[in-house]
Design a protein around this motif. Structure first.
Motif, mmCIF file in Angstrom:
data_model
loop_
_atom_site.group_PDB
_atom_site.id
_atom_site.type_symbol
_atom_site.label_atom_id
_atom_site.label_comp_id
_atom_site.label_asym_id
_atom_site.label_seq_id
_atom_site.Cartn_x
_atom_site.Cartn_y
_atom_site.Cartn_z
ATOM 1 N N ARG A 99 0.877 -1.459 0.107
ATOM 2 C CA ARG A 99 0.167 0.230 -0.077
ATOM 3 C C ARG A 99 0.741 1.012 0.351
ATOM 4 N NH1 ARG A 99 -4.232 -1.898 4.751
ATOM 5 N NH2 ARG A 99 -5.072 -3.828 3.894
ATOM 6 N N GLY A 100 -0.164 2.186 -0.547
ATOM 7 C CA GLY A 100 1.435 3.960 -0.513
ATOM 8 C C GLY A 100 0.651 4.580 0.513
ATOM 9 N N LEU A 136 -1.422 -1.107 -4.179
ATOM 10 C CA LEU A 136 -0.089 -0.831 -4.882
ATOM 11 C C LEU A 136 -0.448 -2.184 -5.718
ATOM 12 C CD1 LEU A 136 2.358 0.756 -3.162
ATOM 13 C CD2 LEU A 136 1.725 1.994 -4.623
#
Length: 351
Positions: free
Chosen positions: A271-272, A278
């Motif tokens: 995850r960003g 992502l």
């Protein structure tokens, strides 16, 4: 047909090459994480029974030890957050601070209680802020032993006609050994007594440490799973990181003693900074290439645990699109999932 699929799914985790092309590969195994812990306090009889009724293939107990060497089922050896021990004045003087795997923790610890004393405690919800409805069940169930969880699984198998397996996690074995409680020896003796040491036994044994699994692989034939998280490394192997273990070379090393890895969801779908998913990593195909099955943890319905794009509602305790996340991981090729909501997972994976 459903029963045949679930049986094949169980056997898939044994790592038998003949099952590599099983039709069950499109229907991941559902492991009830501490039971149906999204709906009942974790590690309780109520949580395990509900998970079985909801169709889980496995029920998962975390194992810690009592002062007199019993294997009891708790998330951690610190039990202040999962039992009513603080309400027992006779145990007030046992509150203390210990360093467990390098982390200073204050509370009450199972290794300071006999099994008989632990039997006087009642379980309570560990995450009341996210699961307030579960607090209605506080104080109803006591602490279980591993034998009792196996008995629940066997009774569930007889009742449903499905094989209900167990997936015990050995918690802090190096720490327990340092205080004279030899978890591995006691665990093997218990498995032998329960008839769970064979290659086809309905059990999947997990640990975040490496040494215990390596040694168990030479003592029993039961299926073993190496747990890994996105940060840190096994406490019994200073200098080794889970990131290194997740590389193609590291996975080959794991395959020498285990048939599966259990990894945090973010190791598969990162995850960003904004919490948005992502692109997936190559971990699943890399593990499969090394001959390992891939189990991912932990699938929870609350927004607080989901990627941003799958959240629904305003509050972090609101339920989001867990079904969408589960199906994403199914499509990526995961072999099994740990979920606090096994009923949702079973429905998500139905053909």
């Amino acid at each position: 047909m459903i029963r045949a699929i679930l049986t094949a799914a169980l056997l898939l985790l044994t790592g038998a090459p003949a099952l590599a092309q099983s039709p069950a590969q499109n229907h991941p195994v559902v492991i009830a994480h501490r039971g149906a812990s999204g709906l009942r306090p974790e590690h309780t009889r109520a949580a395990y029974e509900l998970a079985i009724e909801q169709g889980a293939d496995f029920i998962e107990p975390d194992l810690v030890m009592s002062k007199d060497g019993a294997f009891v089922v708790r998330h951690e050896n610190e039990i202040g957050g999962t039992t009513d021990v603080a309400a027992h004045p006779e145990f007030a003087d046992r509150k203390t601070t210990k360093v467990i795997d390098g982390v200073s923790t204050t509370g009450w610890f199972t290794e300071d209680f006999t099994l008989a004393e632990l039997r006087t405690l009642k379980a309570r919800e560990r995450l009341p802020a996210f699961r307030p409805a579960n607090t209605a069940f506080d104080g109803q169930d006591g602490i279980l032993t591993f034998d009792e969880v196996v008995a629940i699984a066997r009774a569930g198998s007889a009742r449903t006609g499905r094989t209900i397996s167990v997936a015990p996690e050995l918690k802090h074995p190096s720490y327990f050994a340092s205080i004279g409680l030899l978890m591995e020896d006691g665990f093997v003796a218990m498995l032998e007594r329960l008839g769970l040491t064979g290659a086809e036994a309905p059990i999947l044994i997990q640990c975040f440490e490496v040494g215990p699994l390596e040694r168990l692989s030479g003592r029993i034939h039961s299926s073993l799973l190496q747990l890994m998280s996105g940060a840190g490394g096994p406490v019994d192997k200073p200098g080794l990181t889970y990131a290194a273990m997740a590389t193609p070379e590291g996975l080959k090393t794991i395959r020498a003693y285990a048939g599966a890895i259990g990894v945090e969801t973010a190791m598969i779908v990162p995850r960003g900074p904004d919490g948005v998913s992502l692109p997936a990593t190559s971990l699943i195909p890399d593990a499969h290439a090394a001959g390992l099955k891939v189990v991912s943890w932990t699938f929870r319905a609350e927004n607080a645990f989901l990627p941003t794009e799958l959240r629904r509602g305003e509050a972090m305790a609101d339920h989001g699109d867990l079904t969408g996340q589960l199906r994403q991981f199914r499509d990526l090729g995961v072999d099994a999932v740990f979920s606090d909501f096994p009923g949702i997972a079973v429905e998500a994976f139905r053909p």
